[in-house]
Scaffold this motif. Structure first.
Motif, short mmCIF file in Angstrom:
data_model
loop_
_atom_site.label_atom_id
_atom_site.label_comp_id
_atom_site.label_asym_id
_atom_site.label_seq_id
_atom_site.Cartn_x
_atom_site.Cartn_y
_atom_site.Cartn_z
N LEU A 120 0.48 -1.07 -0.26
CA LEU A 120 0.24 -0.44 0.01
C LEU A 120 0.81 1.09 0.37
N GLY A 121 2.10 1.21 0.95
CA GLY A 121 2.57 2.17 0.39
C GLY A 121 2.31 3.60 1.03
N GLY A 122 1.94 4.86 0.88
CA GLY A 122 1.53 6.04 1.46
C GLY A 122 0.21 5.59 1.45
N VAL A 123 -0.58 4.46 1.61
CA VAL A 123 -2.68 4.53 1.95
C VAL A 123 -2.17 4.18 3.61
N ASP A 124 -3.29 5.40 3.64
CA ASP A 124 -3.12 4.88 5.51
C ASP A 124 -4.63 4.93 5.08
N SER A 125 -5.84 4.12 5.12
CA SER A 125 -6.77 3.40 5.22
C SER A 125 -6.33 2.14 5.14
N ARG A 126 -7.44 1.32 6.15
CA ARG A 126 -7.26 0.20 6.14
C ARG A 126 -8.49 -0.16 5.61
N ASP A 174 -11.74 -0.04 -3.38
CA ASP A 174 -11.97 0.75 -3.17
C ASP A 174 -11.83 0.86 -1.58
N LEU A 175 -10.59 1.92 -0.95
CA LEU A 175 -10.00 1.91 0.11
C LEU A 175 -11.14 3.54 0.46
N VAL A 176 -11.44 3.43 1.66
CA VAL A 176 -12.02 4.11 1.65
C VAL A 176 -11.06 5.19 2.23
N SER A 229 -11.59 8.80 3.18
CA SER A 229 -12.35 9.68 4.24
C SER A 229 -13.66 10.17 4.21
N VAL A 230 -14.60 10.48 4.89
CA VAL A 230 -16.82 10.44 5.34
C VAL A 230 -16.76 11.74 5.68
N ASP A 231 -16.58 13.47 4.27
CA ASP A 231 -17.41 14.11 4.71
C ASP A 231 -16.46 15.14 5.18
N GLY A 232 -14.97 14.59 4.41
CA GLY A 232 -13.79 15.72 5.30
C GLY A 232 -13.09 14.96 6.34
N ALA A 233 -13.52 13.90 7.14
CA ALA A 233 -14.21 13.58 8.50
C ALA A 233 -12.01 12.36 7.93
N ALA A 234 -11.51 12.03 7.87
CA ALA A 234 -10.40 10.88 8.06
C ALA A 234 -10.55 9.68 7.97
N VAL A 235 -9.90 9.30 7.59
CA VAL A 235 -11.08 7.98 7.47
C VAL A 235 -9.61 6.49 7.12
N GLN A 236 -9.26 6.29 9.23
CA GLN A 236 -7.65 4.91 8.36
C GLN A 236 -8.29 3.15 9.02
N SER A 237 -8.94 3.56 10.13
CA SER A 237 -10.03 2.35 10.65
C SER A 237 -10.70 2.08 10.49
N LEU A 238 -11.94 1.05 10.76
CA LEU A 238 -13.47 1.49 11.08
C LEU A 238 -13.90 2.00 12.13
#
Length: 615
Positions: free
Chosen positions: A437-443, A480-482, A484-493
């Motif tokens: 994944l490199g620089g992709v933070d979302s899981r 498809d890795l999510v 952000s949602v409505d500007g809030a960063a998403v890294q975890s469930l």
């Protein structure tokens, strides 16, 4: 009549009967060494301990292969529209006949469950005959143990009457010249069930009166709940309402806050448990069951045999975003629910790649799957609420029915009121490593996409095996890795759920997505960064329907709430929906025949029992 696979007549010795007489509670409640010497019905019931041991023997048979495992799962789930046989195509052919509704009276499931449930009845009858004659024992305990055996006998007969209709009623250990018994009517069978349960209600304590060592014993609430269901199956709605609401008003039970956790080890004997079969996973004894082994994911990671897989129909039946879909279905590449991060790989030998997550057992447990410690949830408080809802709707109490129904739906949606139409999961470390994944933070990735999310362009996971290479490695064709949602960063469930908690139905939100694609296994993925606009819709909104539409909503809720818990077949039979639902699943349900299973051929041939119509 006789049941050749077990003793129906009075046994010469009770050692075999008591050999598996483990108490249905914690480890310290299991019996010690089995009684020494020859024990008979004449010399056994002499002490209070004997009365307890005989009752424990009735409980212990609930873990048996023929009671709550292979054939029973076939008759309750696999035959229905929500499940398919599973495993490899050639494995378990008698279950395939159940799946296809092509079974006949010689099917192994029928002879197995017939023998298994009657053996449980036999054990209850031995205890009910012997406990009253124990010369000196605490009278309150005597009454309670009799009530427990009455509940258990009613429980065993409750399966038989729904599966086969009226059956021979055996209420005491028989002498050899009494073995041939006629079939009773359905009405007579239910009358015995009701009589036993009414007596049990009077004798049994409430759940709160038991200590931890007695977890799993029958209670007043369990007896009322089973009686409510008996009335529901007979369309006696006022009686069903009275019994179910008595359980609700007792204050003994509450919905467990976390639906997914309810089916984990932490959820066993929870506030929602009305009656569940107790098991203990140990390497030393046989206090577990094969319930999870039969249904566990098959292959790499090996969790079991892969039978009873959620069907296409079940996956589609859940409402958009319903969290219960993810809690019910274990998919390939999904992290198993033990916190280890491991996943079941796609198994090319198995046609349907879904498994029953509610039957999950970690491969690290001491007894593993063959001696599984997964408690078998038989009556949950959510089930009681839905019985009360249906009975209330049938008796003109629509507002009350809506309240009970919506209580179940509210627990399912948790803190969220809206959905984007995404079923999201946590990316397993092994898949993240494959993708580099490199620089992709979302899981957080989209397992399934529907509704507005699909219209906006989000895509579900597309992963498989590169069969051109041996051993076949994973190839992730699209994910498809999510982010952000409505500007809030998403890294975890947890991030995703927190962001969604502030989203309201009708709100249009921006969803940040990183889409990765692999052309072949081991290839570096291509990356596409997207920002998509998705309009949220209500997640499991409260039901406001009335009349027949309300009943239909309750039936749909039962299908989602209780999916893969071995209720479906008997539910759709009593609801009269089996012909249409089975047709939609590509199966032919014959009205006038398939409402009942056939009496086992061996019983018909040997003792002239009247066969059910159509067989």
């Amino acid at each position: 009549m006789t049941f050749r696979s077990f003793p129906l007549a009075r046994p010469a010795t009770l050692v075999a009967l008591l050999a598996t007489a483990g108490l249905q509670g914690g480890c310290d409640s299991f019996l010690g060494p089995e009684p020494r010497g020859e024990l008979t019905t004449d010399n056994f019931f002499e002490t209070e301990a004997h009365a307890v041991q005989a009752t424990n023997a009735t409980y212990s048979y609930l873990r048996n292969w023929n009671v709550h495992v292979f054939g029973w799962i076939g008759m309750t789930d696999i035959a229905s529209d929500q499940s398919v046989k599973g495993s490899t195509p050639a494995d378990g052919s008698f279950l395939l006949d159940l799946d296809n509704l092509t079974f006949d009276p010689g099917n192994n499931a029928f002879s197995g469950t017939w023998a298994g449930y009657y053996r449980g009845i036999f054990r209850a009858n031995v205890a009910l005959e012997g406990i009253p004659r124990v010369p000196q024992m605490d009278e309150a305990l005597r009454a309670r143990l009799i009530g427990e055996n009455q509940f258990l006998r009613a429980y065993y007969y409750s399966f038989l009457v729904r599966a086969y209709g009226g059956v021979p009623l055996v209420t005491e250990p028989l002498e050899p010249d009494e073995l041939e018994q006629p079939r009773a009517s359905r009405e007579e069978t239910y009358a015995l069930i009701e009589s036993d349960l009414r007596a049990a209600i009077e004798a049994l304590p409430e759940e709160s009166a038991y200590g931890a060592a007695d977890a799993g014993r029958a209670t007043k609430g369990a007896a009322r709940s089973l009686l409510a269901k008996a009335h529901l199956y007979q369309e006696e709605y006022e009686e069903a309402y009275q019994q179910a609401t008595a359980v609700i008003n007792s204050g003994e039970y509450a919905l467990y806050p976390d639906y997914a956790e309810l089916f984990s080890y932490a959820g066993e004997n929870s506030s929602e448990s009305v009656f569940e079969v107790q098991t203990v996973s140990t390497a030393e004894n046989n206090a577990g069951s094969q319930y999870s082994q039969v249904q566990g994911a098959r292959g790499n990671l090996n969790l079991g045999w892969g039978f009873n897989q959620p069907s296409d129909q079940l996956e589609e039946d859940f409402e958009p975003g319903d969290p219960r879909r993810e809690a019910t279905i274990l998919y390939p590449w999904e992290q198993i629910p033990d916190g280890s991060g491991r996943v079941p790989y796609l198994n090319p030998q198995i046609q349907n790649q879904r498994f029953n997550q509610k039957a999950f057992e970690s491969p690290d447990r001491a007894g593993n799957q063959g001696n599984s410690g997964v408690n078998i949830r038989r009556i949950r408080y959510a089930d009681v609420l839905l019985v009360a809802a249906e009975a209330a709707a049938r008796t003109g109490r629509d507002a009350e029915a809506q309240r009970y129904l919506n209580e179940v739906r509210a627990r399912a949606r948790g803190e969220m009121t809206a959905t984007l139409g995404l079923q999201v999961e946590a990316l397993a470390p092994s898949i993240a490593q494959v993708l580099n994944l490199g620089g992709v933070d979302s899981r957080v990735f989209a397992r399934r996409v529907e509704g507005a999310a699909a219209e906006a362009g989000l895509a579900p996971l597309d992963a498989g095996l590169d069969t051109e290479v041996e051993p076949a490695p994973i190839v992730v064709r699209s994910i498809d890795l999510v982010t952000s949602v409505d500007g809030a960063a998403v890294q975890s469930l947890a991030d995703y759920e927190a962001a969604m908690a502030s989203v309201t139905p009708g709100q249009t939100v921006s969803v940040g997505v990183v889409r990765l694609r692999q052309a072949a296994a081991g290839a570096a993925p291509t990356r596409e960064d997207l920002t998509l606009s998705v309009t949220a819709e209500a997640l499991l909104p409260d039901v406001t329907a009335a009349g027949d539409a309300l009943v239909q909503a309750i039936w749909r809720e039962r299908g989602s709430e209780l999916a893969m818990e071995q209720h479906r077949w008997f539910d759709i039979i009593r609801q009269g929906r089996a012909p249409e639902l089975m047709a939609a699943a590509g199966k032919t349900f014959i009205v006038g025949k398939h409402e009942l299973y056939p009496i086992p051929q061996s019983e018909v041939e040997s003792f002239g029992l009247q066969q059910n119509p159509g067989y």
